[in-house]
Scaffold this motif. Structure first.
Motif, PDB file in Angstrom:
ATOM      1  N   PRO A  12      31.462  21.063   3.471  1.00 25.89           N
ATOM      2  CA  PRO A  12      32.375  19.963   3.762  1.00 25.89           C
ATOM      3  C   PRO A  12      33.832  20.363   3.524  1.00 25.89           C
ATOM      4  CG  PRO A  12      31.447  19.681   1.590  1.00 25.89           C
ATOM      5  CD  PRO A  12      30.794  20.897   2.170  1.00 25.89           C
ATOM      6  N   THR A  13      34.711  19.733   4.285  1.00 26.55           N
ATOM      7  CA  THR A  13      36.138  19.909   4.063  1.00 26.55           C
ATOM      8  C   THR A  13      36.848  18.585   4.279  1.00 26.55           C
ATOM      9  OG1 THR A  13      38.123  21.157   4.661  1.00 26.55           O
ATOM     10  CG2 THR A  13      36.568  20.695   6.443  1.00 26.55           C
ATOM     11  N   LYS A  14      37.979  18.431   3.593  1.00 25.58           N
ATOM     12  CA  LYS A  14      38.857  17.291   3.813  1.00 25.58           C
ATOM     13  C   LYS A  14      39.981  17.659   4.775  1.00 25.58           C
ATOM     14  CE  LYS A  14      39.311  16.874  -0.671  1.00 25.58           C
ATOM     15  NZ  LYS A  14      39.800  16.472  -1.995  1.00 25.58           N
ATOM     16  N   ASP A  15      40.262  18.955   4.892  1.00 23.20           N
ATOM     17  CA  ASP A  15      41.356  19.446   5.732  1.00 23.20           C
ATOM     18  C   ASP A  15      40.835  20.628   6.544  1.00 23.20           C
ATOM     19  OD1 ASP A  15      43.620  20.717   6.811  1.00 23.20           O
ATOM     20  OD2 ASP A  15      44.856  20.242   5.067  1.00 23.20           O
ATOM     21  N   PHE A  16      40.379  20.335   7.759  1.00 21.79           N
ATOM     22  CA  PHE A  16      39.742  21.340   8.602  1.00 21.79           C
ATOM     23  C   PHE A  16      40.645  22.546   8.867  1.00 21.79           C
ATOM     24  CE2 PHE A  16      38.788  22.901  12.949  1.00 21.79           C
ATOM     25  CZ  PHE A  16      37.561  23.489  12.662  1.00 21.79           C
ATOM     26  N   GLU A  17      41.907  22.321   9.170  1.00 14.97           N
ATOM     27  CA  GLU A  17      42.822  23.427   9.486  1.00 14.97           C
ATOM     28  C   GLU A  17      43.021  24.337   8.281  1.00 14.97           C
ATOM     29  OE1 GLU A  17      43.679  24.284  12.493  1.00 14.97           O
ATOM     30  OE2 GLU A  17      42.643  22.520  13.261  1.00 14.97           O
ATOM     31  N   LYS A  18      43.214  23.750   7.116  1.00 14.35           N
ATOM     32  CA  LYS A  18      43.401  24.543   5.892  1.00 14.35           C
ATOM     33  C   LYS A  18      42.136  25.334   5.566  1.00 14.35           C
ATOM     34  CE  LYS A  18      45.027  24.007   1.130  1.00 14.35           C
ATOM     35  NZ  LYS A  18      45.490  23.023   0.130  1.00 14.35           N
ATOM     36  N   PHE A  62      33.182  12.815   1.672  1.00 14.50           N
ATOM     37  CA  PHE A  62      33.363  14.185   1.209  1.00 14.50           C
ATOM     38  C   PHE A  62      32.824  14.345  -0.208  1.00 14.50           C
ATOM     39  CE2 PHE A  62      35.654  17.257  -1.343  1.00 14.50           C
ATOM     40  CZ  PHE A  62      35.483  18.422  -0.607  1.00 14.50           C
ATOM     41  N   GLN A  63      32.014  15.360  -0.397  1.00 14.86           N
ATOM     42  CA  GLN A  63      31.565  15.776  -1.729  1.00 14.86           C
ATOM     43  C   GLN A  63      31.508  17.290  -1.706  1.00 14.86           C
ATOM     44  OE1 GLN A  63      27.944  13.930  -3.025  1.00 14.86           O
ATOM     45  NE2 GLN A  63      28.757  11.879  -2.786  1.00 14.86           N
ATOM     46  N   ARG A  64      32.247  17.902  -2.593  1.00 15.69           N
ATOM     47  CA  ARG A  64      32.282  19.363  -2.594  1.00 15.69           C
ATOM     48  C   ARG A  64      30.908  19.945  -2.903  1.00 15.69           C
ATOM     49  NH1 ARG A  64      32.465  21.994  -7.453  1.00 15.69           N
ATOM     50  NH2 ARG A  64      32.599  20.635  -9.262  1.00 15.69           N
ATOM     51  N   HIS A  65      30.673  21.137  -2.408  1.00 14.12           N
ATOM     52  CA  HIS A  65      29.424  21.872  -2.655  1.00 14.12           C
ATOM     53  C   HIS A  65      29.612  22.605  -3.979  1.00 14.12           C
ATOM     54  CE1 HIS A  65      25.740  23.829  -1.295  1.00 14.12           C
ATOM     55  NE2 HIS A  65      26.241  24.961  -1.746  1.00 14.12           N
ATOM     56  N   SER A  66      28.867  22.223  -5.013  1.00 12.11           N
ATOM     57  CA  SER A  66      29.133  22.731  -6.358  1.00 12.11           C
ATOM     58  C   SER A  66      28.344  23.968  -6.758  1.00 12.11           C
ATOM     59  CB  SER A  66      28.875  21.622  -7.390  1.00 12.11           C
ATOM     60  OG  SER A  66      27.508  21.253  -7.371  1.00 12.11           O
ATOM     61  N   HIS A  67      27.346  24.346  -5.982  1.00  6.78           N
ATOM     62  CA  HIS A  67      26.569  25.550  -6.303  1.00  6.78           C
ATOM     63  C   HIS A  67      26.976  26.653  -5.330  1.00  6.78           C
ATOM     64  CE1 HIS A  67      24.408  22.585  -8.565  1.00  6.78           C
ATOM     65  NE2 HIS A  67      23.734  23.553  -9.172  1.00  6.78           N
ATOM     66  N   PRO A  68      27.096  27.885  -5.806  1.00  5.59           N
ATOM     67  CA  PRO A  68      27.735  28.919  -4.986  1.00  5.59           C
ATOM     68  C   PRO A  68      26.932  29.408  -3.794  1.00  5.59           C
ATOM     69  CG  PRO A  68      26.873  29.875  -7.001  1.00  5.59           C
ATOM     70  CD  PRO A  68      26.693  28.384  -7.132  1.00  5.59           C
ATOM     71  N   ILE A  69      27.671  29.732  -2.752  1.00  4.20           N
ATOM     72  CA  ILE A  69      27.161  30.544  -1.665  1.00  4.20           C
ATOM     73  C   ILE A  69      27.566  31.958  -2.053  1.00  4.20           C
ATOM     74  CG2 ILE A  69      27.392  31.150   0.766  1.00  4.20           C
ATOM     75  CD1 ILE A  69      27.962  28.195   1.304  1.00  4.20           C
ATOM     76  N   ALA A  70      26.610  32.866  -2.143  1.00  2.00           N
ATOM     77  CA  ALA A  70      26.869  34.225  -2.616  1.00  2.00           C
ATOM     78  C   ALA A  70      27.131  35.150  -1.433  1.00  2.00           C
ATOM     79  CB  ALA A  70      25.682  34.724  -3.433  1.00  2.00           C
ATOM     80  N   PRO A 108      39.584  26.074  -0.654  1.00  3.41           N
ATOM     81  CA  PRO A 108      40.626  25.060  -0.888  1.00  3.41           C
ATOM     82  C   PRO A 108      40.094  23.654  -1.186  1.00  3.41           C
ATOM     83  CG  PRO A 108      41.231  26.443   0.967  1.00  3.41           C
ATOM     84  CD  PRO A 108      39.811  26.796   0.606  1.00  3.41           C
ATOM     85  N   ASP A 109      38.856  23.343  -0.789  1.00  8.01           N
ATOM     86  CA  ASP A 109      38.277  22.025  -1.053  1.00  8.01           C
ATOM     87  C   ASP A 109      37.476  21.983  -2.352  1.00  8.01           C
ATOM     88  OD1 ASP A 109      38.836  20.201   1.324  1.00  8.01           O
ATOM     89  OD2 ASP A 109      38.125  22.021   2.310  1.00  8.01           O
ATOM     90  N   GLY A 110      37.385  23.105  -3.052  1.00  5.97           N
ATOM     91  CA  GLY A 110      36.624  23.153  -4.293  1.00  5.97           C
ATOM     92  C   GLY A 110      35.158  23.507  -4.104  1.00  5.97           C
ATOM     93  N   ASN A 111      34.748  23.883  -2.885  1.00  5.33           N
ATOM     94  CA  ASN A 111      33.381  24.349  -2.667  1.00  5.33           C
ATOM     95  C   ASN A 111      33.213  25.679  -3.397  1.00  5.33           C
ATOM     96  OD1 ASN A 111      32.439  22.287  -0.767  1.00  5.33           O
ATOM     97  ND2 ASN A 111      33.948  23.188   0.618  1.00  5.33           N
ATOM     98  N   THR A 112      32.148  25.821  -4.155  1.00  7.10           N
ATOM     99  CA  THR A 112      31.935  27.000  -4.973  1.00  7.10           C
ATOM    100  C   THR A 112      31.373  28.155  -4.141  1.00  7.10           C
ATOM    101  OG1 THR A 112      31.516  25.576  -6.880  1.00  7.10           O
ATOM    102  CG2 THR A 112      30.835  27.876  -7.077  1.00  7.10           C
ATOM    103  N   LEU A 113      32.004  29.307  -4.295  1.00  3.66           N
ATOM    104  CA  LEU A 113      31.612  30.521  -3.593  1.00  3.66           C
ATOM    105  C   LEU A 113      31.454  31.636  -4.622  1.00  3.66           C
ATOM    106  CD1 LEU A 113      34.239  30.237  -0.708  1.00  3.66           C
ATOM    107  CD2 LEU A 113      31.853  29.456  -0.672  1.00  3.66           C
ATOM    108  N   MET A 114      30.860  32.747  -4.221  1.00  3.15           N
ATOM    109  CA  MET A 114      30.646  33.850  -5.143  1.00  3.15           C
ATOM    110  C   MET A 114      30.693  35.177  -4.388  1.00  3.15           C
ATOM    111  SD  MET A 114      27.063  34.962  -6.995  1.00  3.15           S
ATOM    112  CE  MET A 114      26.701  33.381  -7.678  1.00  3.15           C
TER     113      MET A 114
END
Length: 132
Positions: A12-18, A62-70, A108-114
């Protein structure tokens, strides 16, 4: 039912361009399918397609994805240094689990990545917490 694969994972994103700027120019992912005129687009990683989707355009809260995509990389420290040079921050030191290196960060939306690199064979057991 015959499920035989995964087409994509949606972030999910709140700002598609960013978000698009981040995934394309900071992470360097290949731009793929645009979802018509909607604020959604797919990016290729080589093994998993990531679909960025501006939640409100689809009537979804919108709800950020809190578990990482590795993201699989050859060298976590080198990849981390490259991203830090582009302004990405990492909230903690790189983790060595005994079978892999991991470094968590967010989009930028706080979605967790790894960033992830497995240096032990996939069938190797992690070191025992008791030292056995």
């Amino acid at each position: 039912m015959d499920i035989h694969g995964v087409d994509f994972i949606t972030l999910p994103t709140k700002d598609f361009e960013k978000a698009s700027e981040f995934y394309e120019n900071v992470l360097g992912l290949e731009r793929s399918k645009q979802w018509g005129q909607l604020p959604a687009r797919e990016y290729e990683t080589g093994s998993l397609t990531i679909a960025l989707m501006q939640s409100d355009a689809f009537g979804i809260e919108f709800q950020r994805h809190s578990h990482p995509i590795a993201f699989q990389v050859d060298d976590v420290e080198a990849a981390r240094a490259e991203l830090e040079g582009k302004g990405v921050t990492f909230p903690a030191d790189t983790i060595d689990s005994g079978v892999c290196h991991m470094a968590h960060f967010s989009d930028p939306d706080g979605n967790t990545l790894m960033l992830h690199h497995r240096y032990a064979p996939k069938d190797a057991a992690p070191p025992s917490a008791t030292g056995d």
